[in-house]
Design a protein around this motif. Sequence first.
Motif, PDB file in Angstrom:
ATOM      1  N   ALA A   1       0.811  -1.225   0.000  1.00  0.00           N
ATOM      2  CA  ALA A   1       0.000   0.000   0.000  1.00  0.00           C
ATOM      3  C   ALA A   1       0.840   1.269   0.000  1.00  0.00           C
ATOM      4  O   ALA A   1       0.336   2.340  -0.370  1.00  0.00           O
ATOM      5  CB  ALA A   1      -0.921   0.006   1.219  1.00  0.00           C
ATOM      6  N   TRP A   2       2.113   1.181   0.418  1.00  0.00           N
ATOM      7  CA  TRP A   2       2.898   2.388   0.620  1.00  0.00           C
ATOM      8  C   TRP A   2       2.983   3.312  -0.608  1.00  0.00           C
ATOM      9  O   TRP A   2       2.826   4.535  -0.474  1.00  0.00           O
ATOM     10  CB  TRP A   2       4.296   2.038   1.114  1.00  0.00           C
ATOM     11  N   PRO A   3       3.249   2.783  -1.828  1.00  0.00           N
ATOM     12  CA  PRO A   3       3.324   3.694  -2.982  1.00  0.00           C
ATOM     13  C   PRO A   3       2.046   4.510  -3.187  1.00  0.00           C
ATOM     14  O   PRO A   3       2.120   5.726  -3.455  1.00  0.00           O
ATOM     15  CB  PRO A   3       3.572   2.754  -4.166  1.00  0.00           C
ATOM     16  N   SER A   4       0.883   3.883  -3.048  1.00  0.00           N
ATOM     17  CA  SER A   4      -0.365   4.628  -3.241  1.00  0.00           C
ATOM     18  C   SER A   4      -0.630   5.568  -2.071  1.00  0.00           C
ATOM     19  O   SER A   4      -1.195   6.651  -2.255  1.00  0.00           O
ATOM     20  CB  SER A   4      -1.545   3.664  -3.418  1.00  0.00           C
ATOM     21  N   ILE A   5      -0.206   5.183  -0.864  1.00  0.00           N
ATOM     22  CA  ILE A   5      -0.365   6.088   0.281  1.00  0.00           C
ATOM     23  C   ILE A   5       0.539   7.303   0.114  1.00  0.00           C
ATOM     24  O   ILE A   5       0.132   8.447   0.367  1.00  0.00           O
ATOM     25  CB  ILE A   5      -0.039   5.342   1.596  1.00  0.00           C
ATOM     26  N   ALA A   6       1.787   7.072  -0.321  1.00  0.00           N
ATOM     27  CA  ALA A   6       2.730   8.174  -0.537  1.00  0.00           C
ATOM     28  C   ALA A   6       2.230   9.119  -1.624  1.00  0.00           C
ATOM     29  O   ALA A   6       2.479  10.331  -1.571  1.00  0.00           O
ATOM     30  CB  ALA A   6       4.102   7.621  -0.901  1.00  0.00           C
TER      31      ALA A   6
ATOM     32  N   ARG B   1      -0.793   9.799  -2.064  1.00  0.00           N
ATOM     33  CA  ARG B   1      -2.059  10.328  -1.542  1.00  0.00           C
ATOM     34  C   ARG B   1      -3.264   9.833  -2.318  1.00  0.00           C
ATOM     35  O   ARG B   1      -4.252  10.560  -2.504  1.00  0.00           O
ATOM     36  CB  ARG B   1      -2.027  11.860  -1.520  1.00  0.00           C
ATOM     37  N   SER B   2      -3.186   8.610  -2.786  1.00  0.00           N
ATOM     38  CA  SER B   2      -4.340   7.986  -3.440  1.00  0.00           C
ATOM     39  C   SER B   2      -4.429   6.529  -2.994  1.00  0.00           C
ATOM     40  O   SER B   2      -4.319   5.617  -3.807  1.00  0.00           O
ATOM     41  CB  SER B   2      -4.204   8.065  -4.960  1.00  0.00           C
ATOM     42  N   PRO B   3      -4.587   6.307  -1.679  1.00  0.00           N
ATOM     43  CA  PRO B   3      -4.623   4.929  -1.158  1.00  0.00           C
ATOM     44  C   PRO B   3      -5.803   4.154  -1.719  1.00  0.00           C
ATOM     45  O   PRO B   3      -6.881   4.702  -1.947  1.00  0.00           O
ATOM     46  CB  PRO B   3      -4.745   5.120   0.356  1.00  0.00           C
ATOM     47  N   ARG B   4      -5.574   2.874  -1.929  1.00  0.00           N
ATOM     48  CA  ARG B   4      -6.617   2.013  -2.481  1.00  0.00           C
ATOM     49  C   ARG B   4      -7.382   1.319  -1.365  1.00  0.00           C
ATOM     50  O   ARG B   4      -6.811   0.934  -0.343  1.00  0.00           O
ATOM     51  CB  ARG B   4      -5.990   0.973  -3.410  1.00  0.00           C
ATOM     52  N   LEU B   5      -8.672   1.147  -1.616  1.00  0.00           N
ATOM     53  CA  LEU B   5      -9.554   0.554  -0.614  1.00  0.00           C
ATOM     54  C   LEU B   5      -9.082  -0.836  -0.203  1.00  0.00           C
ATOM     55  O   LEU B   5      -9.035  -1.166   0.985  1.00  0.00           O
ATOM     56  CB  LEU B   5     -10.982   0.480  -1.169  1.00  0.00           C
ATOM     57  N   LEU B   6      -8.714  -1.658  -1.176  1.00  0.00           N
ATOM     58  CA  LEU B   6      -8.318  -3.029  -0.879  1.00  0.00           C
ATOM     59  C   LEU B   6      -7.054  -3.059  -0.022  1.00  0.00           C
ATOM     60  O   LEU B   6      -6.946  -3.869   0.904  1.00  0.00           O
ATOM     61  CB  LEU B   6      -8.087  -3.793  -2.188  1.00  0.00           C
TER      62      LEU B   6
ATOM     63  N   SER C   1      -7.922  -1.839   3.515  1.00  0.00           N
ATOM     64  CA  SER C   1      -8.710  -2.874   4.187  1.00  0.00           C
ATOM     65  C   SER C   1      -7.806  -3.991   4.699  1.00  0.00           C
ATOM     66  O   SER C   1      -7.988  -4.490   5.822  1.00  0.00           O
ATOM     67  CB  SER C   1      -9.755  -3.451   3.229  1.00  0.00           C
ATOM     68  N   ALA C   2      -6.821  -4.381   3.886  1.00  0.00           N
ATOM     69  CA  ALA C   2      -5.898  -5.437   4.299  1.00  0.00           C
ATOM     70  C   ALA C   2      -5.109  -5.011   5.526  1.00  0.00           C
ATOM     71  O   ALA C   2      -4.929  -5.799   6.469  1.00  0.00           O
ATOM     72  CB  ALA C   2      -4.956  -5.785   3.146  1.00  0.00           C
ATOM     73  N   ILE C   3      -4.633  -3.764   5.546  1.00  0.00           N
ATOM     74  CA  ILE C   3      -3.863  -3.273   6.694  1.00  0.00           C
ATOM     75  C   ILE C   3      -4.715  -3.317   7.957  1.00  0.00           C
ATOM     76  O   ILE C   3      -4.298  -3.850   8.998  1.00  0.00           O
ATOM     77  CB  ILE C   3      -3.355  -1.845   6.446  1.00  0.00           C
ATOM     78  N   VAL C   4      -5.920  -2.764   7.883  1.00  0.00           N
ATOM     79  CA  VAL C   4      -6.803  -2.698   9.057  1.00  0.00           C
ATOM     80  C   VAL C   4      -7.168  -4.105   9.538  1.00  0.00           C
ATOM     81  O   VAL C   4      -7.093  -4.417  10.738  1.00  0.00           O
ATOM     82  CB  VAL C   4      -8.069  -1.882   8.736  1.00  0.00           C
ATOM     83  N   LEU C   5      -7.554  -4.969   8.605  1.00  0.00           N
ATOM     84  CA  LEU C   5      -7.996  -6.315   8.975  1.00  0.00           C
ATOM     85  C   LEU C   5      -6.888  -7.122   9.636  1.00  0.00           C
ATOM     86  O   LEU C   5      -7.086  -7.723  10.701  1.00  0.00           O
ATOM     87  CB  LEU C   5      -8.511  -7.054   7.735  1.00  0.00           C
ATOM     88  N   PHE C   6      -5.712  -7.123   9.027  1.00  0.00           N
ATOM     89  CA  PHE C   6      -4.648  -7.982   9.546  1.00  0.00           C
ATOM     90  C   PHE C   6      -3.993  -7.391  10.796  1.00  0.00           C
ATOM     91  O   PHE C   6      -3.545  -8.146  11.665  1.00  0.00           O
ATOM     92  CB  PHE C   6      -3.627  -8.266   8.446  1.00  0.00           C
ATOM     93  N   VAL C   7      -3.920  -6.077  10.909  1.00  0.00           N
ATOM     94  CA  VAL C   7      -3.429  -5.480  12.159  1.00  0.00           C
ATOM     95  C   VAL C   7      -4.384  -5.815  13.300  1.00  0.00           C
ATOM     96  O   VAL C   7      -3.951  -6.204  14.396  1.00  0.00           O
ATOM     97  CB  VAL C   7      -3.264  -3.955  12.005  1.00  0.00           C
TER      98      VAL C   7
END
Length: 210
Positions: free
Chosen positions: A39-44, A46-51, A54-60
């Motif tokens: 996810a880091w490239p899309s977060i950097a 500023r266009s994070p992807r839903l999927l 979701s993976a970060i939140v779920l697995f954390v």
Amino acid sequence: MGNPFVSLIPWVVFAVVDRAAPSPQWAALSAAVTAVIIAWPSIAARSPRLLDLSAIVLFVALAIAAFLAGPDGREVIAQYGRTIVTGALALIVFATLPVRPFTEQYARQSVPREMWDTPRFKHVNRVLSAGWGAVFAFMTVCHLIAASQPDDRRLSTIFNWLLPIAAILYMIKVTERFRSAARDRATAPAGAAPAGAGPAGAGPPQPPRR
């Protein structure tokens, strides 16, 4: 359509690590770290992807629950972990379907901006997202069936691996077919008929006159 398949890698990591050494806390943590890397490239940008988010939140969340739970709790998470994360993913996909289908974020990478708000673009992505949601729901049922008999290796192989993999491969093929069709439409000259079609407005072929 971009590449949504990379965003599914954390789920693969979770399944593989959990199978290699049944320890849900480390499997979930490995999947969470993988999700952050993806996810880091899309977060950097500023266009994070839903999927990815979701993976970060779920697995954390799953890793925290597994670390805090006692032996009995970890056993439950180990048994139903795949069911939980795929079921949550299916719910997220279906919940966002009326607002913004998750495949739109990938499709925009390869489709001209002027097409983003067209009815066809919206329709195609709703169909694809609904298809992926159905696949995730099917996988949830498969994992639940396998979890009901945790000691049955044959059942686990069929419902934890063979059927989910077959469903994903089928949906990948469907997605690629839609992507090819979209690419053909985008590159075709204005007013050109689809391949194999006759002139616009022409009826069915007529037999030659004698």
